[in-house]
Scaffold this motif. Sequence first.
Motif, PDB file in Angstrom:
ATOM      1  N   GLY A   1       0.804  -1.211   0.000  1.00  0.00           N
ATOM      2  CA  GLY A   1       0.000   0.000   0.000  1.00  0.00           C
ATOM      3  C   GLY A   1       0.835   1.258   0.000  1.00  0.00           C
ATOM      4  N   LEU A   2       0.324   2.270  -0.663  1.00  0.00           N
ATOM      5  CA  LEU A   2       0.957   3.580  -0.690  1.00  0.00           C
ATOM      6  C   LEU A   2      -0.129   4.646  -0.755  1.00  0.00           C
ATOM      7  N   TYR A   3       0.277   5.879  -0.610  1.00  0.00           N
ATOM      8  CA  TYR A   3      -0.669   6.992  -0.656  1.00  0.00           C
ATOM      9  C   TYR A   3       0.013   8.138  -1.379  1.00  0.00           C
ATOM     10  N   LYS A   4      -0.387   8.362  -2.623  1.00  0.00           N
ATOM     11  CA  LYS A   4       0.206   9.429  -3.423  1.00  0.00           C
ATOM     12  C   LYS A   4      -0.413  10.775  -3.035  1.00  0.00           C
ATOM     13  N   ILE A   5       0.446  11.677  -2.590  1.00  0.00           N
ATOM     14  CA  ILE A   5       0.015  13.018  -2.200  1.00  0.00           C
ATOM     15  C   ILE A   5       0.944  14.012  -2.899  1.00  0.00           C
ATOM     16  N   TRP A   6       0.376  14.814  -3.795  1.00  0.00           N
ATOM     17  CA  TRP A   6       1.194  15.720  -4.596  1.00  0.00           C
ATOM     18  C   TRP A   6       1.198  17.139  -4.039  1.00  0.00           C
ATOM     19  N   HIS A   7       2.371  17.778  -4.130  1.00  0.00           N
ATOM     20  CA  HIS A   7       2.535  19.201  -3.846  1.00  0.00           C
ATOM     21  C   HIS A   7       3.371  19.802  -4.965  1.00  0.00           C
ATOM     22  N   GLU A   8       3.112  21.050  -5.290  1.00  0.00           N
ATOM     23  CA  GLU A   8       3.818  21.691  -6.394  1.00  0.00           C
ATOM     24  C   GLU A   8       5.290  21.954  -6.092  1.00  0.00           C
ATOM     25  N   ASP A   9       5.665  22.009  -4.831  1.00  0.00           N
ATOM     26  CA  ASP A   9       7.038  22.370  -4.473  1.00  0.00           C
ATOM     27  C   ASP A   9       7.964  21.177  -4.256  1.00  0.00           C
ATOM     28  N   THR A  10       7.503  19.976  -4.613  1.00  0.00           N
ATOM     29  CA  THR A  10       8.337  18.782  -4.414  1.00  0.00           C
ATOM     30  C   THR A  10       7.928  17.671  -5.371  1.00  0.00           C
ATOM     31  N   ASP A  11       8.894  16.795  -5.653  1.00  0.00           N
ATOM     32  CA  ASP A  11       8.599  15.592  -6.441  1.00  0.00           C
ATOM     33  C   ASP A  11       8.399  14.378  -5.551  1.00  0.00           C
ATOM     34  N   VAL A  12       8.398  14.567  -4.242  1.00  0.00           N
ATOM     35  CA  VAL A  12       8.130  13.481  -3.301  1.00  0.00           C
ATOM     36  C   VAL A  12       6.620  13.347  -3.136  1.00  0.00           C
ATOM     37  N   PHE A  13       6.069  12.222  -3.561  1.00  0.00           N
ATOM     38  CA  PHE A  13       4.615  12.059  -3.517  1.00  0.00           C
ATOM     39  C   PHE A  13       4.158  10.690  -3.013  1.00  0.00           C
ATOM     40  N   ILE A  14       5.053   9.740  -2.847  1.00  0.00           N
ATOM     41  CA  ILE A  14       4.657   8.394  -2.422  1.00  0.00           C
ATOM     42  C   ILE A  14       4.726   8.285  -0.900  1.00  0.00           C
ATOM     43  N   THR A  15       3.564   8.259  -0.274  1.00  0.00           N
ATOM     44  CA  THR A  15       3.419   8.122   1.181  1.00  0.00           C
ATOM     45  C   THR A  15       4.440   9.006   1.906  1.00  0.00           C
ATOM     46  N   PRO A  16       4.317  10.323   1.759  1.00  0.00           N
ATOM     47  CA  PRO A  16       5.387  11.220   2.200  1.00  0.00           C
ATOM     48  C   PRO A  16       5.398  11.596   3.676  1.00  0.00           C
ATOM     49  N   THR A  17       4.399  11.169   4.444  1.00  0.00           N
ATOM     50  CA  THR A  17       4.336  11.541   5.862  1.00  0.00           C
ATOM     51  C   THR A  17       3.998  10.324   6.725  1.00  0.00           C
ATOM     52  N   LEU A  18       4.268  10.448   8.009  1.00  0.00           N
ATOM     53  CA  LEU A  18       3.930   9.374   8.942  1.00  0.00           C
ATOM     54  C   LEU A  18       2.424   9.157   8.970  1.00  0.00           C
ATOM     55  N   GLU A  19       1.651  10.236   8.934  1.00  0.00           N
ATOM     56  CA  GLU A  19       0.198  10.102   8.941  1.00  0.00           C
ATOM     57  C   GLU A  19      -0.287   9.330   7.716  1.00  0.00           C
ATOM     58  N   ALA A  20       0.299   9.589   6.558  1.00  0.00           N
ATOM     59  CA  ALA A  20      -0.065   8.851   5.346  1.00  0.00           C
ATOM     60  C   ALA A  20       0.268   7.372   5.507  1.00  0.00           C
ATOM     61  N   CYS A  21       1.409   7.074   6.112  1.00  0.00           N
ATOM     62  CA  CYS A  21       1.784   5.674   6.363  1.00  0.00           C
ATOM     63  C   CYS A  21       0.783   5.003   7.290  1.00  0.00           C
ATOM     64  N   ARG A  22       0.366   5.714   8.322  1.00  0.00           N
ATOM     65  CA  ARG A  22      -0.620   5.152   9.256  1.00  0.00           C
ATOM     66  C   ARG A  22      -1.939   4.861   8.536  1.00  0.00           C
ATOM     67  N   GLU A  23      -2.363   5.769   7.671  1.00  0.00           N
ATOM     68  CA  GLU A  23      -3.619   5.564   6.944  1.00  0.00           C
ATOM     69  C   GLU A  23      -3.541   4.349   6.033  1.00  0.00           C
ATOM     70  N   VAL A  24      -2.411   4.171   5.371  1.00  0.00           N
ATOM     71  CA  VAL A  24      -2.203   3.003   4.509  1.00  0.00           C
ATOM     72  C   VAL A  24      -2.263   1.720   5.334  1.00  0.00           C
ATOM     73  N   TRP A  25      -1.597   1.718   6.476  1.00  0.00           N
ATOM     74  CA  TRP A  25      -1.562   0.542   7.344  1.00  0.00           C
ATOM     75  C   TRP A  25      -2.952   0.227   7.895  1.00  0.00           C
TER      76      TRP A  25
END
Length: 249
Positions: free
Chosen positions: A73-97
Amino acid sequence: MKTNDPRKKEILESFRNGLIVSCQVQKDEPIYTNDMVVKMAQAAKWAGAVGIRANTPEQIRLIKENCDLPIIGLYKIWHEDTDVFITPTLEACREVWEAGADIIALDCTSQLTHEKTKAWDLLPIVKREIPEAIIFADVANYAEARRAIDNGADIVAPTLYGYTEETKHIEGANMREFARMCRDFKDEAYVFMEGHIYTPEEAMECLYLGAHAVVVGSAITRPHLTAKRFVDLLGGYQDNWRDAERSKH
């Protein structure tokens, strides 16, 4: 060293020499329907796939309810100021889990995140906060794979080769670099191939080079991009299909 946790090891060994199908769809894509990822996952299982890679808590839950294959599982979250989008935060990781993923995939490159931290700094935090999870490190190069393993990644894959500033010009997988990863890291982590694999023959080449398993997405589950590759070539490479593949949603 590879995990000794019996539950984790059973899941990881179940992938050996197999195909994992990435079943993802965005709401702005022409194939989107509410149950499309379920059909993708069921078709993958029917074909003999050993696992599913899925995006967003919502789609992970849908697949979990309708298909009994292990889920990356992953959670793609896009922001214009970065190319990091695959489960980029701890909260996103928790939601995936919490959505039911067996494995959490996250960006483990050296890129700066929206929060101005290095993407790879998240991995040890997730290991500490969600110790039950198997961690899949998406990297772009050999050095990032080395760091991910040192930080406790169970799986490494060159998923983000072609999606970082220094690699965005590429057209295909770097098989020589991948073979080096397999040779050097096989005793410490599970090395998967993911990214830019479009034929069964290419997937078989990855296994020959030492891949534990191969993840394929666009070539199987995104027919609009498959069609666009044909259109791009037939049109003399005037409409780069990779721009669509890399698009933010």
